[in-house]
Design a protein around this motif. Structure first.
Motif, short mmCIF file in Angstrom:
data_model
loop_
_atom_site.label_atom_id
_atom_site.label_comp_id
_atom_site.label_asym_id
_atom_site.label_seq_id
_atom_site.Cartn_x
_atom_site.Cartn_y
_atom_site.Cartn_z
N MET A 67 -1.05 12.20 2.74
CA MET A 67 -1.59 11.59 2.88
C MET A 67 0.07 11.35 1.99
SD MET A 67 -3.48 8.17 1.74
CE MET A 67 -4.69 9.55 1.30
N ALA A 68 0.49 9.97 2.90
CA ALA A 68 1.81 9.67 2.22
C ALA A 68 1.68 8.65 1.42
CB ALA A 68 2.47 9.14 3.81
N PHE A 69 2.69 8.46 0.59
CA PHE A 69 2.62 7.37 0.03
C PHE A 69 2.84 6.13 0.92
CE2 PHE A 69 4.69 4.50 -2.93
CZ PHE A 69 3.90 4.28 -3.82
N VAL A 70 2.28 5.35 0.20
CA VAL A 70 2.82 3.37 0.90
C VAL A 70 2.39 2.51 -0.25
CG1 VAL A 70 1.57 1.83 2.70
CG2 VAL A 70 1.08 4.59 3.32
N THR A 71 3.87 1.14 0.15
CA THR A 71 4.42 0.68 -1.08
C THR A 71 2.80 -0.33 -0.80
OG1 THR A 71 5.58 -0.50 0.27
CG2 THR A 71 6.54 1.43 -1.40
N LEU A 72 2.71 -1.65 -1.79
CA LEU A 72 2.14 -2.41 -1.41
C LEU A 72 2.79 -3.97 -0.75
CD1 LEU A 72 0.10 -4.34 -2.31
CD2 LEU A 72 1.30 -5.23 -4.16
N LYS A 73 4.32 -3.49 -0.81
CA LYS A 73 4.65 -4.28 0.85
C LYS A 73 4.71 -3.66 1.99
CE LYS A 73 9.45 -5.99 1.93
NZ LYS A 73 11.01 -5.41 1.46
N ASP A 74 4.56 -2.29 2.30
CA ASP A 74 3.97 -1.97 3.69
C ASP A 74 3.08 -1.59 3.61
OD1 ASP A 74 7.06 -0.66 3.58
OD2 ASP A 74 5.81 1.23 2.84
N TRP A 75 1.87 -1.53 2.90
CA TRP A 75 0.41 -1.91 2.91
C TRP A 75 0.34 -3.15 3.79
CZ3 TRP A 75 -2.86 1.56 4.78
CH2 TRP A 75 -3.85 0.72 4.57
#
Length: 100
Positions: free
Chosen positions: A1-9
Protein backbone atom coordinates in the motif's frame (compact mmCIF):
# COMPACT_ATOMS: atom_id res chain seq x y z
CA UNK A 1 0.00 0.00 0.00
CA UNK A 2 1.34 3.40 -0.95
CA UNK A 3 1.73 6.26 1.52
CA UNK A 4 -0.97 8.91 1.17
CA UNK A 5 -0.63 12.39 2.63
CA UNK A 6 -3.47 14.08 4.50
CA UNK A 7 -3.72 16.64 1.70
CA UNK A 8 -4.06 13.86 -0.90
CA UNK A 9 -6.65 12.06 1.20
CA UNK A 10 -8.75 15.21 1.66
CA UNK A 11 -8.60 15.84 -2.07
CA UNK A 12 -9.75 12.28 -2.73
CA UNK A 13 -12.60 12.64 -0.22
CA UNK A 14 -13.79 15.80 -1.96
CA UNK A 15 -13.59 14.12 -5.36
CA UNK A 16 -15.55 11.10 -4.08
CA UNK A 17 -18.33 13.08 -2.38
CA UNK A 18 -20.59 13.12 -5.48
CA UNK A 19 -20.09 9.36 -6.00
CA UNK A 20 -20.92 8.67 -2.36
CA UNK A 21 -24.06 10.81 -2.48
CA UNK A 22 -25.23 9.15 -5.70
CA UNK A 23 -24.74 5.65 -4.28
CA UNK A 24 -26.60 6.59 -1.08
CA UNK A 25 -29.51 7.90 -3.14
CA UNK A 26 -29.64 4.65 -5.12
CA UNK A 27 -29.16 2.32 -2.15
CA UNK A 28 -31.72 3.90 0.18
CA UNK A 29 -34.78 2.61 -1.72
CA UNK A 30 -33.02 -0.62 -2.72
CA UNK A 31 -32.45 -1.40 0.97
CA UNK A 32 -35.94 -0.18 1.89
CA UNK A 33 -34.56 2.20 4.51
CA UNK A 34 -37.03 4.22 6.52
CA UNK A 35 -36.82 7.81 7.78
CA UNK A 36 -35.18 6.70 11.05
CA UNK A 37 -32.51 4.59 9.30
CA UNK A 38 -29.09 5.82 8.17
CA UNK A 39 -26.66 4.84 5.47
CA UNK A 40 -22.97 5.63 5.09
CA UNK A 41 -21.03 4.98 1.90
CA UNK A 42 -17.28 5.54 2.05
CA UNK A 43 -14.04 4.50 0.43
CA UNK A 44 -11.33 3.15 2.67
CA UNK A 45 -7.79 1.94 2.35
CA UNK A 46 -7.17 -1.49 3.83
CA UNK A 47 -3.80 -2.26 5.40
CA UNK A 48 -4.35 -6.04 5.44
CA UNK A 49 -2.28 -7.77 2.73
CA UNK A 50 -5.30 -9.97 1.88
CA UNK A 51 -7.50 -6.92 1.14
CA UNK A 52 -7.55 -4.83 -1.99
CA UNK A 53 -5.79 -1.48 -1.55
CA UNK A 54 -9.08 0.43 -1.84
CA UNK A 55 -12.61 -0.74 -1.07
CA UNK A 56 -16.05 0.77 -0.66
CA UNK A 57 -17.86 0.19 2.61
CA UNK A 58 -21.63 0.51 2.93
CA UNK A 59 -22.65 0.89 6.56
CA UNK A 60 -26.34 0.16 7.09
CA UNK A 61 -27.75 1.54 10.34
CA UNK A 62 -31.38 0.59 10.87
CA UNK A 63 -33.24 1.94 13.89
CA UNK A 64 -33.38 -0.69 16.62
CA UNK A 65 -30.91 -3.03 14.89
CA UNK A 66 -27.20 -3.63 15.05
CA UNK A 67 -25.28 -1.78 12.31
CA UNK A 68 -23.95 -3.89 9.47
CA UNK A 69 -21.08 -3.17 7.08
CA UNK A 70 -21.07 -4.51 3.54
CA UNK A 71 -17.77 -4.40 1.66
CA UNK A 72 -17.49 -3.85 -2.08
CA UNK A 73 -13.98 -4.57 -3.27
CA UNK A 74 -13.78 -1.67 -5.72
CA UNK A 75 -13.06 2.03 -5.56
CA UNK A 76 -16.14 4.17 -4.93
CA UNK A 77 -16.13 5.55 -8.47
CA UNK A 78 -16.03 2.02 -9.95
CA UNK A 79 -19.05 0.56 -8.13
CA UNK A 80 -21.65 -0.62 -10.64
CA UNK A 81 -25.22 -1.94 -10.64
CA UNK A 82 -24.12 -5.53 -10.09
CA UNK A 83 -22.09 -4.48 -7.04
CA UNK A 84 -25.10 -2.66 -5.59
CA UNK A 85 -27.38 -5.63 -6.19
CA UNK A 86 -24.87 -7.97 -4.52
CA UNK A 87 -24.46 -5.59 -1.57
CA UNK A 88 -28.24 -5.42 -1.09
CA UNK A 89 -28.56 -9.21 -1.30
CA UNK A 90 -25.79 -9.61 1.29
CA UNK A 91 -27.47 -7.08 3.59
CA UNK A 92 -30.85 -8.86 3.28
CA UNK A 93 -29.24 -12.23 4.03
CA UNK A 94 -27.31 -10.92 7.03
CA UNK A 95 -30.37 -9.07 8.34
CA UNK A 96 -32.55 -12.18 8.15
CA UNK A 97 -29.87 -14.13 10.00
CA UNK A 98 -29.28 -11.14 12.36
CA UNK A 99 -25.54 -11.15 11.66
CA UNK A 100 -23.54 -7.94 12.21
Amino acid sequence: MAFVTLKDWRSRLAANAPHSAALKARLTPMLELGPNDCLSVSEISCGDPDCPDIETVVLVMRAGEQSRAVHIFRALSEVDDADLAAACAEERQRRSAQLP
